[in-house]
Design an enzyme around this catalytic site. Structure first.
Site, short mmCIF file in Angstrom:
data_model
loop_
_atom_site.label_atom_id
_atom_site.label_comp_id
_atom_site.label_asym_id
_atom_site.label_seq_id
_atom_site.Cartn_x
_atom_site.Cartn_y
_atom_site.Cartn_z
N HIS A 493 0.87 -1.41 0.01
CA HIS A 493 0.00 -0.23 -0.04
C HIS A 493 0.74 1.35 0.02
O HIS A 493 0.33 2.26 -0.30
CB HIS A 493 -0.74 0.30 1.28
CG HIS A 493 -2.14 0.81 0.88
ND1 HIS A 493 -2.42 1.50 0.08
CD2 HIS A 493 -3.43 0.66 1.70
CE1 HIS A 493 -3.71 2.03 -0.13
NE2 HIS A 493 -4.31 1.38 1.08
N ASP A 497 -2.19 2.07 -4.51
CA ASP A 497 -3.43 2.59 -4.11
C ASP A 497 -4.37 1.70 -4.13
O ASP A 497 -4.32 0.74 -4.95
CB ASP A 497 -3.81 3.92 -4.46
CG ASP A 497 -2.88 5.11 -4.27
OD1 ASP A 497 -2.35 5.16 -3.30
OD2 ASP A 497 -2.85 6.09 -4.97
#
Length: 522
Positions: A493, A497
């Protein structure tokens, strides 16, 4: 003729060094440029090569002594010349060699000279790029056993692959120098062998143990049963005393685990072990259970797998997103063309080629999943080197299909089959497991219905495939039994995204449910 071995130039403003390790003993044969000893200065470790071929005649500067630049370290008797050690025997009244030819030799196990037989070393082969050491896993031959050239003598285990060591020539195994479980360096000696028809069986002198490895009461080697008696470098011992460190708190990288000065500096710069979270101690077994348990040391491969998976969890901000795919389209296409495909290309049409092509298609649209973080930079890959996780008897390995985005279905199937077979046989090379940019893991072959795969660092994405199972699905208002598969994408992450991860997984789903999209790049 004697050749002097002297201290080389140590560097600007460095005038002295400490003799850390001698790799040879007086009487040992040496080749030109073979490493004789290691010197340690305040800044670096310096290896001293042999200036000529011959025998190490005399060591002048012992381990632990401080020597200056150009100081005499040792003398070498060149090939064909007797050295000082011969003179010493003669002064003590020892008979010449030809008068004691039949007398037993003292000291370590040696091969007696015989017509047609000579001694040869069995060396550690090249282990692969950036791999410097391995563990001796299994010896297939015992001292005294005969073998043919290229017959497997032993198996070594590195962090990633198993390496078989073939016999360099016909002969007999004379002495094993590296026992099972010991760690060896690339280019090190594993054993000695005798060649030729007249090669004798190994002989052991009186009072000399059959193995140079000290045995603990339970049969374990000394390194396994407790602290090794390897002498640490003097400068390292001095610094540990000054800083209040024990040898147990420092990991030695020198020969046989010797602690060097650089190791102490590294230990001082790292957080104390007490600052790291400690593993909970193992609860003691009940007496009635103790004799039914078995303790086995983890293989190097398993240790590496454990370390890398934990590093991935500690480093990356891992998150997993899920979707499901209707495999009807792929299965229909596969059933229609599998016979023709195998007849033309000589390989079966499997599911993996569809998934590889679908992932390549999706990675081109969502390049973040195919990138990696390097410090404060993001490295985007304009290619797809697809890692395919393969379960082997020794653990999980990930061979790489390079430039998968340019390959056809047949090329991908052929390469996956070849790499998978190599993985199961333990014959994968380091080059075949490096450079992956994305990974596919198929837990479905073992029956897994749902899982969250762990990243293969430094990659930013891994796709988990699962078992195909018929489930009731609503299709155009009707309930039908459909072959469904759950897909799981684990991603970093920090760079990917949520929108990009979901988009990637949807594109894979679309390509698999309608494989014609792959042909039209949709």
């Amino acid at each position: 003729m004697s050749v002097e071995v002297r201290v080389p130039t140590l560097g600007e403003s460095v005038t002295e060094a400490t003799v850390a390790t001698w790799f040879k003993k007086p009487g040992d044969s040496v080749s030109a440029d073979e490493m004789l000893c290691e010197l340690e200065t305040d800044k670096v470790t310096v290896e001293v090569p042999s200036p000529a071929s011959g025998k190490l005649d005399e060591i002048v500067a012992q381990e632990g002594e401080t020597v200056g630049v150009d100081a005499l370290l040792a003398n070498i008797a060149e090939e064909g010349h007797a050295g000082a050690s011969t003179d010493i025997h003669e002064r003590k009244g020892a008979a010449p060699a030809d008068e004691t030819e039949d007398a037993p030799k003292e000291g370590n196990a040696q091969v007696e000279e015989s017509a047609g037989g000579e001694t040869m070393d069995v060396m550690v082969p090249t282990l692969g790029e950036s791999v410097t050491e391995a563990t001796v896993s299994t010896w297939f031959k015992k001292p005294g056993e005969s073998f043919e050239a290229d017959e497997m003598l032993c198996e070594l285990e590195t962090d990633k692959v198993s390496v078989e060591v073939p016999a360099p020539a016909d002969g007999q195994l004379f002495e094993i120098l590296a026992e099972e479980g010991s760690t060896v360096e690339a280019g090190g000696k594993l054993a000695t062998m005798t060649t030729g028809a007249g090669a004798p069986a190994p002989q052991v002198a009186k009072g000399t143990p059959e193995s140079t490895t000290d045995q603990a009461p339970d049969g374990a080697t000394r390194k396994e049963s407790g602290k090794s008696d390897t002498e640490d470098a003097p400068s390292a011992k001095k610094m540990m005393a000054e800083k209040g460190l024990s040898s147990d708190e420092v990991t030695g990288t020198g020969r046989d685990g010797r602690i060097m000065k650089e190791d102490v500096l590294k230990a001082l710069s790292e957080p104390k072990q007490s600052e790291a979270p400690k593993q909970a101690p193992r609860a003691p077994s009940k007496p009635e259970d103790a004799d039914r348990e078995e303790r086995v040391k983890m293989t190097r491969l398993r240790q590496t797998i454990a370390r890398r998976l934990k590093e991935a969890q500690n480093t990356a901000a891992m998150l997993t997103t899920y979707n499901e795919v209707d495999m009807t389209g792929v299965m229909d296409l596969r059933n229609e063309y599998k016979d023709l495909f195998q007849k033309k290309h000589g390989v079966k049409l499997g599911f993996m080629s569809f998934f590889v092509k679908a992932c390549c298609h999706a990675l081109m649209e969502v390049p973040d999943v195919n990138a990696e973080i390097d410090g404060t930079d993001v490295v985007y890959k304009n290619y797809v080197n697809m890692g395919i996780a393969v379960g082997t008897p020794n653990g999980l390995v990930v061979p790489v299909v390079r430039n998968a985005h340019e390959k056809s279905f047949a090329d991908i199937e052929k390469e996956i089959n070849a790499l998978g077979q190599k993985g199961r046989d333990g014959k994968l090379s380091m080059a075949e497991m490096q450079g992956g940019s994305f990974t596919i893991s198929n837990g479905g072959v073992y029956g897994s219905l749902m899982s969250s795969p762990i990243l293969n660092p430094p990659q930013s994405g891994i796709l988990g495939m699962h078992k195909i199972q018929e489930r009731p699905m609503v299709v155009k208002g009707q309930i039908e039994a459909r072959p469904m598969m759950y897909l799981a994408l684990s991603y970093d992450h920090r760079i990917v995204d949520g929108k990009g991860a979901v988009t990637f997984l949807v594109r894979v789903k679309e390509a698999l449910e309608d494989p014609r999209r792959l042909l039209m790049d949709l």
